[in-house]
Motif scaffolding. Structure first.
Motif, PDB file in Angstrom:
ATOM      1  N   ASN A  94      49.212  50.059  30.796  1.00 21.74           N
ATOM      2  CA  ASN A  94      48.789  51.383  31.259  1.00 21.74           C
ATOM      3  C   ASN A  94      49.995  52.063  31.911  1.00 21.74           C
ATOM      4  O   ASN A  94      50.462  51.619  32.967  1.00 21.74           O
ATOM      5  CB  ASN A  94      47.640  51.231  32.262  1.00 21.74           C
ATOM      6  CG  ASN A  94      47.146  52.578  32.760  1.00 21.74           C
ATOM      7  OD1 ASN A  94      47.918  53.535  32.880  1.00 21.74           O
ATOM      8  ND2 ASN A  94      45.863  52.644  33.046  1.00 21.74           N
ATOM      9  N   ILE A 109      38.471  50.248  19.245  1.00 25.99           N
ATOM     10  CA  ILE A 109      39.755  50.953  19.145  1.00 25.99           C
ATOM     11  C   ILE A 109      39.647  51.826  17.897  1.00 25.99           C
ATOM     12  O   ILE A 109      39.494  51.309  16.782  1.00 25.99           O
ATOM     13  CB  ILE A 109      40.934  49.978  18.995  1.00 25.99           C
ATOM     14  CG1 ILE A 109      40.955  48.976  20.150  1.00 25.99           C
ATOM     15  CG2 ILE A 109      42.246  50.746  18.928  1.00 25.99           C
ATOM     16  CD1 ILE A 109      41.887  47.781  19.906  1.00 25.99           C
ATOM     17  N   ASP A 117      43.707  56.643  14.240  1.00 24.96           N
ATOM     18  CA  ASP A 117      43.981  57.939  13.624  1.00 24.96           C
ATOM     19  C   ASP A 117      45.035  57.649  12.558  1.00 24.96           C
ATOM     20  O   ASP A 117      46.224  57.634  12.844  1.00 24.96           O
ATOM     21  CB  ASP A 117      44.501  58.903  14.697  1.00 24.96           C
ATOM     22  CG  ASP A 117      44.847  60.262  14.125  1.00 24.96           C
ATOM     23  OD1 ASP A 117      44.616  60.480  12.909  1.00 24.96           O
ATOM     24  OD2 ASP A 117      45.359  61.099  14.899  1.00 24.96           O
ATOM     25  N   VAL A 156      46.911  54.617  16.926  1.00 25.82           N
ATOM     26  CA  VAL A 156      45.728  54.509  17.779  1.00 25.82           C
ATOM     27  C   VAL A 156      45.259  55.916  18.119  1.00 25.82           C
ATOM     28  O   VAL A 156      46.060  56.767  18.523  1.00 25.82           O
ATOM     29  CB  VAL A 156      46.072  53.750  19.083  1.00 25.82           C
ATOM     30  CG1 VAL A 156      44.880  53.758  20.044  1.00 25.82           C
ATOM     31  CG2 VAL A 156      46.505  52.328  18.769  1.00 25.82           C
ATOM     32  N   GLY A 157      43.954  56.194  17.917  1.00 26.01           N
ATOM     33  CA  GLY A 157      43.378  57.465  18.337  1.00 26.01           C
ATOM     34  C   GLY A 157      42.919  57.366  19.783  1.00 26.01           C
ATOM     35  O   GLY A 157      43.420  58.045  20.669  1.00 26.01           O
ATOM     36  N   GLU A 158      41.963  56.461  20.023  1.00 26.00           N
ATOM     37  CA  GLU A 158      41.467  56.268  21.387  1.00 26.00           C
ATOM     38  C   GLU A 158      40.766  54.919  21.472  1.00 26.00           C
ATOM     39  O   GLU A 158      40.449  54.303  20.462  1.00 26.00           O
ATOM     40  CB  GLU A 158      40.469  57.378  21.755  1.00 26.00           C
ATOM     41  CG  GLU A 158      39.279  57.396  20.806  1.00 26.00           C
ATOM     42  CD  GLU A 158      38.115  58.249  21.322  1.00 26.00           C
ATOM     43  OE1 GLU A 158      38.084  58.564  22.528  1.00 26.00           O
ATOM     44  OE2 GLU A 158      37.238  58.560  20.511  1.00 26.00           O
ATOM     45  N   ILE A 159      40.513  54.482  22.702  1.00 21.47           N
ATOM     46  CA  ILE A 159      39.612  53.350  22.913  1.00 21.47           C
ATOM     47  C   ILE A 159      38.301  53.945  23.374  1.00 21.47           C
ATOM     48  O   ILE A 159      38.261  54.702  24.354  1.00 21.47           O
ATOM     49  CB  ILE A 159      40.174  52.360  23.946  1.00 21.47           C
ATOM     50  CG1 ILE A 159      41.505  51.786  23.420  1.00 21.47           C
ATOM     51  CG2 ILE A 159      39.176  51.230  24.189  1.00 21.47           C
ATOM     52  CD1 ILE A 159      42.113  50.703  24.283  1.00 21.47           C
ATOM     53  N   SER A 160      37.230  53.697  22.614  1.00 20.76           N
ATOM     54  CA  SER A 160      35.943  54.340  22.899  1.00 20.76           C
ATOM     55  C   SER A 160      34.924  53.295  23.330  1.00 20.76           C
ATOM     56  O   SER A 160      35.081  52.102  23.051  1.00 20.76           O
ATOM     57  CB  SER A 160      35.486  55.090  21.636  1.00 20.76           C
ATOM     58  OG  SER A 160      34.235  54.632  21.205  1.00 20.76           O
ATOM     59  N   ASN A 161      33.888  53.760  24.040  1.00 18.25           N
ATOM     60  CA  ASN A 161      32.829  52.845  24.480  1.00 18.25           C
ATOM     61  C   ASN A 161      31.844  52.525  23.374  1.00 18.25           C
ATOM     62  O   ASN A 161      31.016  51.639  23.533  1.00 18.25           O
ATOM     63  CB  ASN A 161      32.052  53.461  25.650  1.00 18.25           C
ATOM     64  CG  ASN A 161      32.899  53.495  26.910  1.00 18.25           C
ATOM     65  OD1 ASN A 161      33.708  52.598  27.135  1.00 18.25           O
ATOM     66  ND2 ASN A 161      32.743  54.543  27.707  1.00 18.25           N
ATOM     67  N   GLN A 217      47.856  52.546  23.519  1.00 18.39           N
ATOM     68  CA  GLN A 217      47.690  53.934  23.963  1.00 18.39           C
ATOM     69  C   GLN A 217      47.547  54.870  22.766  1.00 18.39           C
ATOM     70  O   GLN A 217      48.108  54.611  21.698  1.00 18.39           O
ATOM     71  CB  GLN A 217      48.915  54.377  24.762  1.00 18.39           C
ATOM     72  CG  GLN A 217      49.124  53.624  26.055  1.00 18.39           C
ATOM     73  CD  GLN A 217      50.530  53.878  26.582  1.00 18.39           C
ATOM     74  OE1 GLN A 217      50.838  54.980  27.005  1.00 18.39           O
ATOM     75  NE2 GLN A 217      51.373  52.865  26.537  1.00 18.39           N
ATOM     76  N   PRO A 218      46.844  56.001  22.957  1.00 21.70           N
ATOM     77  CA  PRO A 218      46.736  56.992  21.874  1.00 21.70           C
ATOM     78  C   PRO A 218      48.114  57.406  21.374  1.00 21.70           C
ATOM     79  O   PRO A 218      49.027  57.635  22.168  1.00 21.70           O
ATOM     80  CB  PRO A 218      46.016  58.169  22.553  1.00 21.70           C
ATOM     81  CG  PRO A 218      45.239  57.546  23.663  1.00 21.70           C
ATOM     82  CD  PRO A 218      46.075  56.386  24.142  1.00 21.70           C
TER      83      PRO A 218
END
Ligand SMILES: [Zn+2]
Length: 399
Positions: free
Chosen positions: A15, A29, A32, A36-41, A361-362
């Motif tokens: 981080n 994860i 894109d 990496v696009g994002e880490i989503s719930n 990271q994105p």
């Protein structure tokens, strides 16, 4: 192309805001394309998703110090060391790097490239998605260019990112042993320009060590490399402190590597700089030594550390980063999470790629490993085993 990895168990990533590792649980994860696009719930389903089924997921390892361009293994020397001969004694009797130089000069380039691509595939098997690869067993213009071309063509065969290092200053070849200045001149006036001209390397490395390259020879070679546009990394303070760490800082090198014999001044110099302290505990282990790099003192002083294998046929015949984590926990006294940080973010930083890989990271390369275990502590804990379940490189499943 995968849409991502879903149904994560535990996951970890560097981080940049807290400057620590985050440890998360669950979710997905989302990629894109190759990033990496994002880490989503959310948990997703469908054929475009790789289902981790609750397993631990990490960034791929970034192994920032390897010597894969060798023609022949040296298991006889391994036996001799087991019988009490030192690495230096074996080298003085014509073994060591000089042994590898002889075989490297003889091997056809295509055969060398095949051997290197086999090795690159083995790196992937153990979860390494980016690695640095050095030349350095040729020690002549032709043989060094051959090594770098073989690394380059092997990298095109295997889905792993490879960063190339010219290490013509790994040793002095026998034919220049009595006139070292001539070999330094060959390095600076012919070999470095030829390597740059052919676009065969990103970095130049020098083995700055007692009995190999003095600090002043190292400075001369490194300056020439920087002048030609190569970034510099150094083998420094491995067996004896010669001020290699301080020299790496003076030169603005990306990384100072080994550091088993680093001085207090060297520790302070690295801590006050951006130069990464790259620690190679596999080499200490494989040489049967007990002088470990002072990782805790480096960390406490504020240095950035990386962990790498130093994969090579003489002093460390493994390319398995999970085992390096184990050694780092036992002998360097890193916590498992510190070891992970050094083997992912730290390695990327040592290669100048900390905005590109080594983290989830994105915008970073979608380089991830799914592990056959529950949490990050278990990877170093289950030592000398391969717990890799799947490897994703740039958004594609490659293992
Ligand atoms: Zn090395």
């Amino acid at each position: 192309m995968l849409r991502g990895i879903t149904n994560l168990g535990q996951w970890i990533t560097w981080n940049p805001d807290t400057r620590q590792m985050d440890v998360g649980e669950g979710g997905s994860i989302v990629f894109d394309r190759e990033r990496v696009g994002e880490i989503s719930n959310h948990v997703y389903s469908g054929p475009d998703w790789l289902n981790a089924e609750g397993r631990f997921v990490s960034p791929g390892f970034v192994d920032s110090h390897t010597h894969p361009a060798f023609a022949a293994t040296r298991e006889l020397e391994f036996e001799l060391r087991g019988q009490g001969k030192s690495y230096q004694e074996i080298a003085a009797a014509g073994g060591g790097i000089r042994n590898s130089v002889k075989t490297l000069r003889e091997i056809p380039e295509a055969r060398l490239s095949d051997l290197i691509s086999e090795r690159f595939n083995q790196f992937l098997d153990y979860g390494t998605t980016t690695l640095e690869a050095k030349s350095g067993y040729g020690l002549s213009l032709d043989a060094e260019l051959k090594s770098l071309r073989a690394i380059t063509s092997a990298a095109q065969q295997v889905p792993v990112s490879v960063q190339r290092t010219f290490l013509g200053a790994h040793e002095f070849p026998d034919e220049y042993r009595e006139n070292r200045a001539d070999y330094v001149r060959l390095l600076t006036e012919q070999m470095i320009p030829a390597v740059v001209e052919a676009g065969l390397a990103e970095y130049c490395d020098v083995f700055c060590e007692a009995g190999v390259y003095t600090p002043s020879e190292t400075r001369e070679i490194a300056r020439a490399a920087q002048h030609s546009g190569l970034a510099v990394r150094l083998h420094a303070d491995e067996f004896v402190s010669t001020g290699g760490a301080e020299l790496a800082v003076e030169l603005g090198a990306l990384s100072a590597d080994h550091l088993m014999a680093i001085s207090d001044d060297g520790i302070q110099a690295l801590a006050q700089s951006d130069v990464v302290a790259t620690l190679l505990p596999g080499t200490t282990f494989f040489l049967g030594q007990n002088q470990w790099a002072p990782a805790r003192r480096l960390l406490d002083a504020g240095a950035i550390i990386a962990l790498a294998t130093d994969f090579n046929p003489g002093s460390n015949m493994t390319l398995a980063m999970p085992f390096i984590l184990t050694l780092a926990v036992i002998y360097l006294h890193l916590t498992p999470l510190e070891a992970w940080q050094a083997a992912t973010f730290g390695g990327a930083k040592a290669l100048g790629l900390s905005q590109e890989t080594g983290s989830l990271q994105p915008g970073f390369q979608a380089d991830c490993v799914i592990w056959n275990c529950d949490n990050y502590r278990q990877v170093p804990y289950f030592y000398a085993m391969n717990l890799v379940h799947s490897v994703v490189k740039s958004g594609q499943r490659v293992r």
